[in-house]
Design an enzyme around this catalytic site. Structure first.
Site, PDB file in Angstrom:
ATOM      1  N   HIS A  27       0.842  -1.199   0.000  1.00  0.00           N
ATOM      2  CA  HIS A  27       0.000   0.000   0.000  1.00  0.00           C
ATOM      3  C   HIS A  27       0.875   1.246   0.000  1.00  0.00           C
ATOM      4  O   HIS A  27       1.156   1.818   1.041  1.00  0.00           O
ATOM      5  CB  HIS A  27      -0.925  -0.010   1.216  1.00  0.00           C
ATOM      6  N   HIS A  66      -1.942  -4.637 -11.421  1.00  0.00           N
ATOM      7  CA  HIS A  66      -2.676  -4.288 -10.200  1.00  0.00           C
ATOM      8  C   HIS A  66      -3.909  -5.179 -10.147  1.00  0.00           C
ATOM      9  O   HIS A  66      -4.655  -5.261 -11.133  1.00  0.00           O
ATOM     10  CB  HIS A  66      -3.083  -2.817 -10.223  1.00  0.00           C
ATOM     11  N   ASP A 114       2.373   3.341  -8.582  1.00  0.00           N
ATOM     12  CA  ASP A 114       3.740   3.609  -8.125  1.00  0.00           C
ATOM     13  C   ASP A 114       4.623   4.141  -9.252  1.00  0.00           C
ATOM     14  O   ASP A 114       5.440   5.034  -9.033  1.00  0.00           O
ATOM     15  CB  ASP A 114       4.344   2.350  -7.512  1.00  0.00           C
TER      16      ASP A 114
END
Length: 166
Positions: A27, A66, A114
């Site tokens: 996270h 993801h 990210d």
């Protein structure tokens, strides 16, 4: 943040609980590893070779795919577009975009948040390691909303689910 709110913690403690979750790679904590990959590339045109070499050695290239966005993380798309628009001359932006292209050409999943955070940090000229702070700034609004919702719910959360993910 929501669990802390359910226990009656004040707003600052609840946001601090949310911040504490960012220390792990699941996270918001993966961007440091993405940044290391991007910084390992000396020139954008060498990205396919460097990425290929790392993959042949069995190294994971962090920041791609993801679970919640199998067709692509819309947050990454937005951040990468903004990074390119405001910092296309920055080497970090060029390298990040080159890594994205190299991974796509190799048939890997699209980039996640990210990668977008690393590219945006480079575009803004922020110091190395600042990407998690950008993530935290963005998440604070959501955490506060969760905190307020949980306070209205008025019950103590006791998560009992077992994590079965990656």
């Amino acid at each position: 943040a929501r669990v802390a709110a359910s226990a009656g913690a004040d707003l600052y403690a609840c946001v601090s609980a949310g911040l504490a979750t960012l220390s792990g790679p699941l996270h918001g904590g993966l961007s440091d590893r993405v940044e290391a990959v991007v910084e390992s590339i000396d020139r954008p045109e060498r990205a396919p070779q460097i990425i290929g070499l790392r993959m042949r050695r069995g190294e994971e290239i962090p920041g791609f795919g993801h679970r919640l966005y199998p067709d692509g993380d819309p947050r990454a798309e937005t951040l990468l577009a903004r990074a390119e628009a405001i910092g296309r001359e920055q080497l970090g932006v060029q390298n990040a975009l080159a890594v994205v292209r190299a991974m796509a050409e190799a048939g890997h999943p699209p980039p996640n948040l990210d990668v977008g955070l690393v590219a945006l940090s480079a575009a803004l000229g922020l110091p190395s390691g600042f990407s998690p702070a950008l993530f935290a700034i963005g998440r604070c609004t959501g955490w506060i909303a969760h905190i307020l919702e949980q306070r209205e719910a008025g019950y103590l959360l006791r998560p009992r689910a077992r994590y079965v993910g990656d």
